[in-house]
Scaffold this motif. Structure first.
Motif, PDB file in Angstrom:
ATOM      1  N   ILE A 100       1.019  -1.405   0.277  1.00  0.00           N
ATOM      2  CA  ILE A 100      -0.060   0.056  -0.409  1.00  0.00           C
ATOM      3  C   ILE A 100       0.914   0.965   0.075  1.00  0.00           C
ATOM      4  CG2 ILE A 100      -1.796   1.178   1.248  1.00  0.00           C
ATOM      5  CD1 ILE A 100      -2.525  -1.101   2.316  1.00  0.00           C
ATOM      6  N   ALA A 101       2.056   1.217   1.115  1.00  0.00           N
ATOM      7  CA  ALA A 101       2.723   2.106   1.152  1.00  0.00           C
ATOM      8  C   ALA A 101       3.760   2.647  -0.038  1.00  0.00           C
ATOM      9  CB  ALA A 101       3.903   1.718   2.513  1.00  0.00           C
ATOM     10  N   SER A 124       2.041   1.705  -3.751  1.00  0.00           N
ATOM     11  CA  SER A 124       1.967   2.135  -4.453  1.00  0.00           C
ATOM     12  C   SER A 124       0.071   2.586  -4.986  1.00  0.00           C
ATOM     13  CB  SER A 124       1.380   0.649  -4.997  1.00  0.00           C
ATOM     14  OG  SER A 124       0.409  -0.046  -4.217  1.00  0.00           O
ATOM     15  N   ALA A 125      -0.350   2.820  -3.024  1.00  0.00           N
ATOM     16  CA  ALA A 125      -1.573   3.779  -3.410  1.00  0.00           C
ATOM     17  C   ALA A 125      -1.572   5.397  -4.215  1.00  0.00           C
ATOM     18  CB  ALA A 125      -1.674   4.081  -1.722  1.00  0.00           C
ATOM     19  N   GLU A 126      -2.724   5.551  -4.042  1.00  0.00           N
ATOM     20  CA  GLU A 126      -2.824   6.789  -5.470  1.00  0.00           C
ATOM     21  C   GLU A 126      -2.905   7.956  -4.556  1.00  0.00           C
ATOM     22  OE1 GLU A 126      -3.842   7.403  -9.427  1.00  0.00           O
ATOM     23  OE2 GLU A 126      -3.256   6.059  -8.609  1.00  0.00           O
ATOM     24  N   ARG A 127      -3.217   7.737  -3.419  1.00  0.00           N
ATOM     25  CA  ARG A 127      -3.246   8.920  -2.732  1.00  0.00           C
ATOM     26  C   ARG A 127      -2.488   8.828  -1.590  1.00  0.00           C
ATOM     27  NH1 ARG A 127      -7.444  11.956  -2.197  1.00  0.00           N
ATOM     28  NH2 ARG A 127      -9.042  12.058  -4.223  1.00  0.00           N
ATOM     29  N   LEU A 128      -1.535   9.636  -0.930  1.00  0.00           N
ATOM     30  CA  LEU A 128      -0.521   9.678  -0.660  1.00  0.00           C
ATOM     31  C   LEU A 128      -0.666   9.510   0.844  1.00  0.00           C
ATOM     32  CD1 LEU A 128       1.850  12.632  -1.786  1.00  0.00           C
ATOM     33  CD2 LEU A 128       2.336  10.484  -1.721  1.00  0.00           C
ATOM     34  N   VAL A 129      -1.784  10.315   1.211  1.00  0.00           N
ATOM     35  CA  VAL A 129      -2.200   9.197   2.610  1.00  0.00           C
ATOM     36  C   VAL A 129      -2.718   8.027   3.298  1.00  0.00           C
ATOM     37  CG1 VAL A 129      -4.600   9.600   4.864  1.00  0.00           C
ATOM     38  CG2 VAL A 129      -3.323  11.547   2.651  1.00  0.00           C
ATOM     39  N   ARG A 130      -3.320   7.667   2.126  1.00  0.00           N
ATOM     40  CA  ARG A 130      -3.054   6.316   2.652  1.00  0.00           C
ATOM     41  C   ARG A 130      -1.673   5.927   1.869  1.00  0.00           C
ATOM     42  NH1 ARG A 130      -8.129   5.155  -1.729  1.00  0.00           N
ATOM     43  NH2 ARG A 130      -9.774   6.630  -0.540  1.00  0.00           N
ATOM     44  N   GLY A 131      -1.427   6.120   1.458  1.00  0.00           N
ATOM     45  CA  GLY A 131       0.193   5.076   1.560  1.00  0.00           C
ATOM     46  C   GLY A 131       0.842   5.786   2.654  1.00  0.00           C
ATOM     47  N   VAL A 132       0.599   6.722   3.824  1.00  0.00           N
ATOM     48  CA  VAL A 132       1.383   7.292   5.464  1.00  0.00           C
ATOM     49  C   VAL A 132       0.833   5.897   5.875  1.00  0.00           C
ATOM     50  CG1 VAL A 132       1.855   8.105   7.311  1.00  0.00           C
ATOM     51  CG2 VAL A 132       1.633   9.240   4.462  1.00  0.00           C
ATOM     52  N   ALA A 133      -0.301   5.919   5.634  1.00  0.00           N
ATOM     53  CA  ALA A 133      -1.574   4.861   6.475  1.00  0.00           C
ATOM     54  C   ALA A 133      -0.884   3.273   6.826  1.00  0.00           C
ATOM     55  CB  ALA A 133      -2.874   4.465   6.521  1.00  0.00           C
ATOM     56  N   GLY A 134      -0.540   3.100   4.676  1.00  0.00           N
ATOM     57  CA  GLY A 134       0.080   1.782   4.546  1.00  0.00           C
ATOM     58  C   GLY A 134       1.336   1.709   5.489  1.00  0.00           C
TER      59      GLY A 134
END
Lengths: 108, 181
Positions: free
Chosen positions: B36-37, B39-49
């Motif tokens: 997730i970190a 390849s996530a489209e949005r950076l907020v989701r990347g940080v959560a991953g």
């Protein structure tokens, strides 16, 4: 060897670290914002720390050394994150963007 | 704990078997969080991953006989670094302006090739090398870590504190510059 005894084998940790390292490289190459590249570099640092800790657990005579080294890696990574983020904010102030394709002042 | 490889298969409902099961779950957590970190489209989701991935990494440190390093991982990475990165996203990365996905049509395949080659090389190296099993001279307890930090590694310890001080000051100076714009 049973799948439930994988946590006693050095290769498990090495393969996991290699996978995390690959994910970090992928993110570093494909991300187009500075913050995304910073997240990917944190993944690479985590992979190197896992390698240090795995060798520390399985092959080092003195298991304190790897733990101390990992603690130093954490301190340096925290410093790197702070500096990188302040640079990102400074870049955003100057260019109104953190997209790596907009930062073309040093283009040859 | 004995550092040699355990060869007999533990049953699922013994202590070793359940520890192995939790270990597999934590490895899956780490891999999914890392995916997730990166390849996530949005950076907020990347940080959560990234936070999920670091929680899995802390559990892996626990399995490597290092509960102290696991605690520091939770404190520093999950507690501090992820929060700092999300601050930076709020301050400097407007989500609505552009997508944060791959840049250009070639970036995805090229990134896959680079990452695949690096991973493949490391996997082959790890599987082909035979590492020696040595006799431990201590168990790596927290007490031993503290003694070593203040005797053998005291110079490095002080230097790291200076590096952290300079990094904090430098971060403040860089982020403060041009604040009136």
């Amino acid at each position: 060897m049973s799948i439930l005894a994988l946590h006693n084998s050095l290769n498990t940790y090495l393969l996991l670290a290699a996978l995390l390292f690959g994910m970090g490289i992928y993110g570093l190459v494909t991300r187009r914002t500075l913050v995304g590249m910073l997240i990917a570099s944190e993944l690479i640092l985590a992979a190197s720390s896992i390698n240090f800790m795995a060798f520390n657990r399985f092959t080092a005579p003195d298991p304190t050394i790897g733990q101390i080294f990992t603690l130093f890696i954490m301190a340096i990574a925290a410093a790197e994150a702070a500096i990188g983020l302040s640079i990102t904010i400074a870049v955003y102030r100057n260019y109104k963007s953190v997209d790596t394709e907009d930062l073309v002042n040093l283009n040859g | 704990m004995n550092p040699t490889v355990v060869s007999e298969a533990p049953g699922l409902f013994t202590a070793d078997g359940l520890a192995g099961l939790v270990f597999l779950i934590m490895v899956a957590t780490t891999i999914i969080g890392g995916y997730i970190a990166c390849s996530a489209e949005r950076l907020v989701r990347g940080v959560a991953g990234l936070a999920v991935c670091f929680i899995g990494v802390a559990a892996i440190y626990y399995y490597l006989n290092s509960p102290f390093v696991a605690m520091m991982q939770m404190l520093i990475y999950v507690g501090a670094v992820c929060i700092t990165i999300s601050f930076a996203i709020m301050l400097a990365a407007p989500e609505d302006s552009k997508k944060s996905g791959p840049s250009g049509p070639l970036a995805g395949p090229l990134g896959l090739i680079c990452a695949g080659l690096a991973t493949f090389g490391m996997v082959v190296l790890a599987l082909r090398t035979s590492f020696p099993v040595v006799q431990k001279i201590n168990m790596g307890s927290v007490e031993k870590i503290g003694v070593q930090l203040l005797t053998t590694y005291s110079m490095v310890f002080e230097l790291v504190s200076i590096v952290l001080l300079i990094a904090i000051l430098g971060a403040l100076v860089i982020a403060r510059h041009g604040r009136s714009k």
